[in-house]
Scaffold this motif. Structure first.
Motif, PDB file in Angstrom:
ATOM      1  N   ALA A 191     -38.575  11.837 -12.766  1.00  0.00           N
ATOM      2  CA  ALA A 191     -38.480  11.033 -11.555  1.00  0.00           C
ATOM      3  C   ALA A 191     -38.055  11.857 -10.347  1.00  0.00           C
ATOM      4  CB  ALA A 191     -37.493   9.888 -11.778  1.00  0.00           C
TER       5      ALA A 191
ATOM      6  N   ASN B 196     -51.626   8.371 -15.658  1.00  0.00           N
ATOM      7  CA  ASN B 196     -50.723   8.813 -14.607  1.00  0.00           C
ATOM      8  C   ASN B 196     -49.958   7.643 -13.979  1.00  0.00           C
ATOM      9  OD1 ASN B 196     -49.403  10.531 -12.848  1.00  0.00           O
ATOM     10  ND2 ASN B 196     -51.170  10.867 -11.522  1.00  0.00           N
ATOM     11  N   ALA B 197     -50.653   6.608 -13.599  1.00  0.00           N
ATOM     12  CA  ALA B 197     -50.004   5.499 -12.906  1.00  0.00           C
ATOM     13  C   ALA B 197     -49.005   4.773 -13.801  1.00  0.00           C
ATOM     14  CB  ALA B 197     -51.055   4.526 -12.385  1.00  0.00           C
ATOM     15  N   ALA B 198     -49.434   4.434 -15.014  1.00  0.00           N
ATOM     16  CA  ALA B 198     -48.585   3.624 -15.895  1.00  0.00           C
ATOM     17  C   ALA B 198     -47.434   4.414 -16.502  1.00  0.00           C
ATOM     18  CB  ALA B 198     -49.436   3.010 -17.004  1.00  0.00           C
ATOM     19  N   ASP B 199     -47.700   5.646 -16.923  1.00  0.00           N
ATOM     20  CA  ASP B 199     -46.699   6.418 -17.667  1.00  0.00           C
ATOM     21  C   ASP B 199     -45.907   7.398 -16.813  1.00  0.00           C
ATOM     22  OD1 ASP B 199     -47.601   5.089 -19.890  1.00  0.00           O
ATOM     23  OD2 ASP B 199     -48.927   6.694 -20.541  1.00  0.00           O
TER      24      ASP B 199
ATOM     25  N   GLN C  89     -45.791   7.041 -13.133  1.00  0.00           N
ATOM     26  CA  GLN C  89     -45.638   6.481 -11.791  1.00  0.00           C
ATOM     27  C   GLN C  89     -46.446   7.254 -10.753  1.00  0.00           C
ATOM     28  OE1 GLN C  89     -42.552   7.179 -13.751  1.00  0.00           O
ATOM     29  NE2 GLN C  89     -43.297   5.246 -14.606  1.00  0.00           N
ATOM     30  N   GLY C  90     -47.573   7.792 -11.196  1.00  0.00           N
ATOM     31  CA  GLY C  90     -48.462   8.497 -10.290  1.00  0.00           C
ATOM     32  C   GLY C  90     -47.945   9.842  -9.809  1.00  0.00           C
ATOM     33  N   ARG C  91     -46.941  10.388 -10.477  1.00  0.00           N
ATOM     34  CA  ARG C  91     -46.310  11.631 -10.003  1.00  0.00           C
ATOM     35  C   ARG C  91     -47.038  12.907 -10.435  1.00  0.00           C
ATOM     36  NH1 ARG C  91     -41.411   8.576 -10.993  1.00  0.00           N
ATOM     37  NH2 ARG C  91     -40.295   8.268  -9.028  1.00  0.00           N
TER      38      ARG C  91
END
Length: 331
Positions: free
Chosen positions: A11, A95-98, A100-102
């Motif tokens: 994060a 990427n988006a789900a696991d 958060q698009g980072r």
């Protein structure tokens, strides 16, 4: 199959991505590759190690048992780059789900060793020069032991695809190129099949690492020639003295060349340092070329490797190679 190595803090912001391609007869669980992945992950990269089924350790074991009748299928030259692209597609889907698009999947770093070096270059857009390869694959009755290039035994198998024009075209027209590749870093790569014209297609930063005593993928035809073909401004060639294709081959070669002295023992003692410097350089190139962090630029200069190098495996950084220098090396 693929193993993912995560940075400690997912994060903390955008996450740069590296993908490592193993060589022929090898596996993603090679301890040296795992150590590299852990080092990169510890410095903020997500690292993916795919298993190239059909040219890995398991396939070689099947060959020894007589379960298959050839060392690998020539289609591996196509399947390996596709493995990388399919892996990146899968990461994009998650990427988006696991994450958060980072995950920074629009500019990925590719790493590879030996056949994995071919894989990285082909995925980045290098194309096979068939005319050049055919010339290289003509057997010469007068060839000397010093001129033997074992890597050609692998590369000449591309010509087996001549009966399938569609597959051959994929290797020669850039169809395997993935525009998400933003950096290539390879160790002891297999490259002769690209020729200078194929290597010239690469316009992202390229890092090549080689050993002066490489008997599997000799440094001049497989690495320096590839370096000379590059037209990108951001190109780096690191040449290590008294070093071969793998740590095991390095010890074997030095024992043959220097029987009775401590060259092989010294090589074993310096192998940990070589691994450390390779990790440092890959981290620095990743931070510089994928993230634009200029604070790592001092690590990319010849003064750095010159200062930290130790005997017997001193490392030299080459940024440009005049033609006359290459000719003298070939002699």
């Amino acid at each position: 199959p693929v193993d993912l190595y995560f940075p400690r803090d997912l994060a903390a912001g955008p996450i740069p991505v590296m993908v490592f391609s193993h060589g022929y007869g090898d596996t993603r669980t090679n301890p040296g590759f795992v150590a590299l992945a852990r080092s990169l992950a510890a410095h903020g990269f997500l690292v993916a190690l795919p298993e190239h089924i059909g040219s890995n350790t398991a396939y070689q074991e099947d060959l020894a048992l007589g379960l298959v009748d050839e060392s690998f299928q020539a289609t591996a030259f196509i399947n390996r780059p596709l493995d990388i692209s399919i892996l990146l597609d899968t990461l994009e889907q998650h990427n988006a789900a696991d994450f958060q698009g980072r995950l920074q999947l629009e500019r990925v770093g590719l790493l590879g060793h030996s056949f994995g070096g071919y894989t990285a270059f082909a995925t980045a857009g290098a194309t096979v020069d068939l005319v050049h390869l055919q010339e290289q694959c003509v057997l010469d009755d007068e060839i000397t032991p010093e001129e033997i290039n074992l890597a050609l035994l692998l590369q000449c198998r591309v010509l087996e695809l001549s009966d399938d024009p569609a597959m051959l075209q994929m290797l020669t027209d850039g169809s395997l190129a993935d525009d998400r590749v933003g950096l290539v870093m390879v160790m002891a790569p297999v490259t002769n099949l690209f020729g200078e014209s194929g290597m010239a297609r690469l316009q992202m930063p390229v890092v090549i690492m080689g050993g002066a005593y490489d008997i599997a993928a000799p440094v001049v035809p497989e690495q320096l020639n590839a370096f000379r073909g590059l037209t990108t401004d951001a190109k780096y060639f690191y040449l290590a003295e008294n070093t071969s294709h793998t740590p095991e081959l390095t010890g074997t070669v030095l024992r043959l060349l220097h029987p009775g002295n401590d060259a092989a023992r010294s090589s074993e003692e310096s192998s940990q340092w070589l691994q450390g410097i390779a990790h440092t350089l890959m981290i620095a190139h990743g931070k510089t070329h994928l993230l634009g962090e200029d604070s790592y630029l001092p690590y990319l200069r010849s003064a750095y490797v010159g200062t930290v190098s130790v005997e017997p495996a001193r490392v030299h950084l080459i940024r440009a190679l005049p033609p006359e220098d290459l000719e003298s090396l070939e002699e």
